[in-house]
Design a protein around this motif. Structure first.
Motif, PDB file in Angstrom:
ATOM      1  N   SER A 143      24.227  22.091  23.943  1.00 40.84           N
ATOM      2  CA  SER A 143      25.305  22.757  24.672  1.00 40.84           C
ATOM      3  C   SER A 143      26.648  22.487  24.015  1.00 40.84           C
ATOM      4  O   SER A 143      26.864  21.434  23.392  1.00 40.84           O
ATOM      5  CB  SER A 143      25.326  22.265  26.114  1.00 40.84           C
ATOM      6  OG  SER A 143      26.492  22.704  26.783  1.00 40.84           O
ATOM      7  N   ASP A 144      27.557  23.436  24.171  1.00 40.52           N
ATOM      8  CA  ASP A 144      28.949  23.182  23.803  1.00 40.52           C
ATOM      9  C   ASP A 144      29.567  22.246  24.837  1.00 40.52           C
ATOM     10  O   ASP A 144      28.905  21.812  25.788  1.00 40.52           O
ATOM     11  CB  ASP A 144      29.716  24.502  23.728  1.00 40.52           C
ATOM     12  CG  ASP A 144      29.613  25.288  25.028  1.00 40.52           C
ATOM     13  OD1 ASP A 144      30.283  24.921  26.011  1.00 40.52           O
ATOM     14  OD2 ASP A 144      28.821  26.271  25.071  1.00 40.52           O
ATOM     15  N   LYS A 190      21.466  25.259  24.904  1.00 40.27           N
ATOM     16  CA  LYS A 190      21.986  26.608  25.085  1.00 40.27           C
ATOM     17  C   LYS A 190      21.145  27.549  24.237  1.00 40.27           C
ATOM     18  O   LYS A 190      20.926  27.288  23.043  1.00 40.27           O
ATOM     19  CB  LYS A 190      23.455  26.652  24.654  1.00 40.27           C
ATOM     20  CG  LYS A 190      24.151  27.987  24.824  1.00 40.27           C
ATOM     21  CD  LYS A 190      25.600  27.862  24.369  1.00 40.27           C
ATOM     22  CE  LYS A 190      26.361  29.161  24.550  1.00 40.27           C
ATOM     23  NZ  LYS A 190      27.775  29.038  24.084  1.00 40.27           N
ATOM     24  N   SER A 209      20.995  33.690  24.015  1.00 41.78           N
ATOM     25  CA  SER A 209      21.667  34.631  24.918  1.00 41.78           C
ATOM     26  C   SER A 209      22.844  33.995  25.634  1.00 41.78           C
ATOM     27  O   SER A 209      23.500  34.650  26.463  1.00 41.78           O
ATOM     28  CB  SER A 209      20.668  35.167  25.946  1.00 41.78           C
ATOM     29  OG  SER A 209      20.260  34.130  26.827  1.00 41.78           O
ATOM     30  N   GLY A 210      23.108  32.724  25.378  1.00 39.81           N
ATOM     31  CA  GLY A 210      24.221  32.027  26.023  1.00 39.81           C
ATOM     32  C   GLY A 210      23.862  31.348  27.327  1.00 39.81           C
ATOM     33  O   GLY A 210      24.743  30.830  28.008  1.00 39.81           O
ATOM     34  N   LYS A 211      22.593  31.314  27.669  1.00 40.22           N
ATOM     35  CA  LYS A 211      22.150  30.670  28.906  1.00 40.22           C
ATOM     36  C   LYS A 211      21.973  29.171  28.660  1.00 40.22           C
ATOM     37  O   LYS A 211      21.441  28.748  27.629  1.00 40.22           O
ATOM     38  CB  LYS A 211      20.837  31.282  29.382  1.00 40.22           C
ATOM     39  CG  LYS A 211      20.323  30.704  30.688  1.00 40.22           C
ATOM     40  CD  LYS A 211      19.024  31.385  31.111  1.00 40.22           C
ATOM     41  CE  LYS A 211      18.499  30.805  32.418  1.00 40.22           C
ATOM     42  NZ  LYS A 211      17.227  31.462  32.831  1.00 40.22           N
ATOM     43  N   TYR A 212      22.383  28.384  29.647  1.00 37.72           N
ATOM     44  CA  TYR A 212      22.288  26.929  29.542  1.00 37.72           C
ATOM     45  C   TYR A 212      21.034  26.430  30.261  1.00 37.72           C
ATOM     46  O   TYR A 212      20.619  26.981  31.287  1.00 37.72           O
ATOM     47  CB  TYR A 212      23.530  26.265  30.140  1.00 37.72           C
ATOM     48  CG  TYR A 212      24.788  26.573  29.353  1.00 37.72           C
ATOM     49  CD1 TYR A 212      25.190  25.750  28.313  1.00 37.72           C
ATOM     50  CD2 TYR A 212      25.560  27.696  29.656  1.00 37.72           C
ATOM     51  CE1 TYR A 212      26.351  26.032  27.587  1.00 37.72           C
ATOM     52  CE2 TYR A 212      26.716  27.982  28.936  1.00 37.72           C
ATOM     53  CZ  TYR A 212      27.098  27.154  27.899  1.00 37.72           C
ATOM     54  OH  TYR A 212      28.230  27.430  27.184  1.00 37.72           O
TER      55      TYR A 212
END
Length: 797
Positions: free
Chosen positions: A387-388, A424, A427-430
């Motif tokens: 994750s960011d 992450k 698609s940007g989902k965590y």
């Protein structure tokens, strides 16, 4: 007289009615005897007579014939029978009478004659001979009027409970040989004492039935050796170590003192003896292994103490003999405390293994002795990244495995390490997932990983149809994992204070990774995350969990039991029951000004809880205590049996068992440690402080402290010791370069070592890592850094 037809009818009618005509005569009907009053039981003393009587009716003269025990008594032919003077032989005799006339007879019930006879012994107790360890039975036969009472004696003294006609001894011993037994028989008319009977106990030399077995323990633990032997009692035991008698080791089992590495390979045997001889057991071997570190701060109480460190001592931890010996490189920041498993078989080789988790979502296994890389596993699914930062600088530059994993050596085929990883996808989902990896190779076990999802009834955001939703993007698993009774418990922190978030504890079955329980601590409010500076949820031996909550909603309106009426516990020290796999707040403590503290972010959740061992207070009462501290500079001691709750309208913290005001003035963003009656804290920009315990109370001020102070976040003390000796407090200073420091646990004013002391930067290990606690195992100290783990130990020649 001539009877006419009419008179004939009158006559017949009269006869039918039983009426006699004048001048006519008739014979009355005859009846057999009937007994109207039966003879009754009689009692007489010896030499006295007894009278039995009967009453009967019937036609004509009645005749009587009395019987004794079914035999006619000569001359006993009246309604009353008077016996001759009674003798003991008459006791219990039955008397009845036959009443007769010319029509028939009737036999009465039998009546019993009881003769008041004192007891007499007819069969005396006999001498008995037995083998030691078996029982002997003595018995007597006696006559006399019932009931008879018995009291057995041994050597002239009454035997408690021995009140039957027979007496069976307990298992005999050699000391019982020659004992004399007798019995007193009594009733209301007298007593008689039996002859003496002698018990002879045969002597047999001892025989070993079960030999002592080999024992394997972790250094610091005690080992128990036992033997089972038979033979004439009493048996005497003398344990030996390496052929030399151990003073005071004279019981059937021998418990060693706390073991050290020097005890490895010792041989233990026992000589068993009695008056008939002796026998020596086989030797059993003691194997002493280094201790494991399977969870954050060493145990579920989170004491941070390793009491089985036999190599490092205050005398050899100094810059001349101690320093950095290795560096275990990783692919990312090490925020989790390293863990340690000794003697693990990997590919047929027993290895001491260090496990390291990183924020790049990797788990490493290293050989602790050689530093060799054994395996590396990624917690990322294909196409994923860590994750960011989620617009929060608390964990940077990426978020992966932040919390300290936990190990169960009994799970899976070879033991399992459990970890929570954030990632992450493309698609940007965590995602937040619970992983279970084989200790020997890092392979995911069946059912692993498990996606972490949860809902809880309430109105807090985010919400769907009255259910609070756990959004994995909004949380990080900062607090160390807790393994308790087969369940892995996770606790969740937010990214900074970015809403929406609430306080969650979620449990998973360690075998299946199925979710077992969910608890939200502000279901109708907000905030109350569980950071604890990486410190784990604590747990007691009865299955209760303890946590310090961050700033958040606290309902100051209480229900009838003193709990927040809407279930919101922000900024509280909580106790959570796990009974029946259901999480529920069982008790809590919070400050009188909890709402005001939450409003200015002055909460408890910056620190971690620690449970203290059982302590005796000044009145001798056992106390079950826990300590916690946060940003307000106070140390709170709570009674885990009655934590104090919240007192509306109060202006002080008297609801705590003990509140030490402003004794850690810089505030706590770390966790404490415990050793030998002392609690250690290091506040922000403050010193490392030791608070001693007396009568279950912490000292009101430190009894020693370091000369050095510690910048944010303060320090995370850990302790190594060999039992109650050689105590060393280890702490990492979050500076650049970072500094590992070691202090005498009995006097923090005496620094033993720091990593800046060696010349030419020999022991430097890079920049600081704010929430790291040193881990000590088997003579080495492990410190997480931004790019690996620094290893310290005794230097070679």
């Amino acid at each position: 007289m001539q009877i006419t037809q009419g008179w004939r009818r009158v006559l017949y009618s009269s006869l039918a009615l039983g009426v006699l005509l004048p001048g006519c005569r008739s014979n009355p009907a005859r009846t057999a005897p009937t007994i109207t009053l039966q003879p009754i039981d009689q009692r007489a003393a010896v030499g006295q007579r007894a009278t039995f009587s009967v009453q009967a009716t019937g036609t004509g003269s009645l005749g009587y014939q009395w019987q004794k025990n079914g035999v006619a008594i000569d001359g006993a032919r009246s309604a009353n029978y008077i016996t001759p003077p009674a003798t003991a032989a008459d006791n219990g005799a039955g008397f009845r009478v036959i009443v007769s006339n010319s029509v028939g007879s009737a036999t009465s019930d039998s009546a019993k004659l009881t003769v008041n006879v004192p007891p007499a012994i007819t069969v005396q107790p006999a001498n008995q001979s037995v083998v030691a360890g078996s029982t002997a039975t003595f018995s007597v036969s006696a006559t006399g009027t019932e009931p008879l009472h018995y009291q057995w004696q041994k050597n002239g003294m009454d035997i408690s409970g021995a009140t039957s006609s027979g007496y069976t001894t307990p298992p005999t011993a050699a000391s019982d040989d020659g004992a004399a037994f007798r019995v007193i028989v009594s009733n209301t008319f007298g007593s008689v004492t039996s002859n003496l009977a002698t018990l002879r106990v045969g002597l047999t030399p001892p025989t070993i039935v079960t030999q002592p077995s080999n024992q394997t323990v972790i250094a610091g633990q005690a080992a128990t050796f036992s033997v089972v032997a038979s033979g004439t009692q009493p048996l005497s035991y003398q344990w030996q170590r390496n052929g030399t008698a151990i003073s005071g080791a004279t019981a059937q089992s021998y418990l060693t003192p706390a073991t050290t590495a020097a005890d490895n390979g010792s041989l233990f045997r026992v000589v068993v003896s009695n008056t008939a001889g002796s026998v020596t057991s086989d030797s059993a071997t003691l194997e002493v292994r280094p201790p494991s570190v399977l969870t954050y701060h060493n145990d579920n109480a989170r004491t941070g103490q390793n009491l089985a460190e036999t190599i490092l001592t205050p005398s050899n931890v100094n810059p001349a003999t101690f320093g950095k010996t290795d560096f275990l490189g990783t692919d990312g920041l090490v925020d989790a405390q390293p863990l340690y498993v000794p003697g693990l078989s990997i590919s047929g080789v027993a290895r001491n293994v260090v496990y390291v988790a990183t924020e790049h979502d990797s788990i490493y296994a290293y050989d602790a002795d050689s530093g060799a890389h054994l395996w590396q596993a990624s917690a990322l699914a294909p196409g994923e990244t860590p994750s960011d930062t989620r617009q929060c600088g608390q964990v940077a530059p990426e978020i992966g495995i932040t919390s300290t994993p936990v190990i169960d050596l009994r799970a899976g085929p070879h033991g399992v390490i459990y970890a929570v990883a954030m990632s992450k996808d493309a698609s940007g989902k965590y995602h937040q997932r619970l992983h279970a990896l084989d200790l020997t190779n890092g392979v995911e076990l069946p059912g692993s990983p498990r996606e972490i999802q949860a809902t809880y009834p309430g109105s807090a955001a985010p919400n769907s149809n009255g259910q609070v939703i756990f959004d994995p993007a909004q949380y990080k698993e900062r607090a160390a994992l807790l393994l308790l009774n087969g369940v892995i418990y996770t606790a969740w922190a937010s990214h900074c204070d970015i809403p929406p978030y609430t306080g969650w504890i979620i449990g998973y079955d360690e075998s299946s990774l199925e979710q077992t329980s969910v608890l939200n601590l502000t279901p109708n409010g907000d905030d109350a995350a569980i950071w604890q500076a990486g410190g784990g949820l604590a747990a007691d031996s009865t299955g209760n969990i303890y946590a310090l909550l961050g700033n958040g909603t606290f309902d100051t309106t209480l229900d009838a039991n003193g709990f927040p009426n809407r279930g919101d516990f922000g900024n509280a020290f909580i106790k959570v029951s796990t009974a029946n796999n259901r999480l529920a707040v069982a008790d809590y403590f919070t400050m009188f000004n909890t709402v005001e503290e939450s409003a200015v972010d002055m909460d408890l959740g910056s620190g971690g809880p620690m449970l203290l061992p059982d302590l005796k207070d000044g009145s001798g009462r056992t106390r079950h205590l826990a300590v916690g501290a946060g940003k307000d500079g106070n140390i709170y001691v709570v009674d885990r049996d009655s934590m104090g709750k919240f007192i509306p309208g109060s202006s002080n913290n008297a609801n705590a068992y003990q509140a030490l005001g402003h004794v850690v003035p810089g505030g706590i963003w770390s966790v404490p440690a415990y050793f030998d009656g002392t609690v250690y804290y290091a506040d922000v920009n403050g010193t490392l402080k030791a608070f001693s315990i007396s009568n279950a109370l912490l000292s009101g001020s430190p009894n020693s402290e370091s000369a050095e102070s510690f910048v944010y976040p303060g320090g995370f003390p850990s302790v190594s010791a060999n039992g109650s000796t050689n105590g060393i407090v280890w702490i990492v200073e979050n500076s650049s370069p970072a500094v590992l420091r070691a202090y005498d646990a009995t006097n923090l004013g005496r620094e033993l070592y720091d990593s800046n002391q060696a010349p030419n930067g020999r022991d430097h290990f890079g920049g600081g890592n704010k929430f790291i606690a040193a881990m000590i195992a088997n003579g080495r100290v492990y410190v997480g850094t931004p790019n690996g783990v620094a290893v310290f130990g005794l230097l070679g020649p």
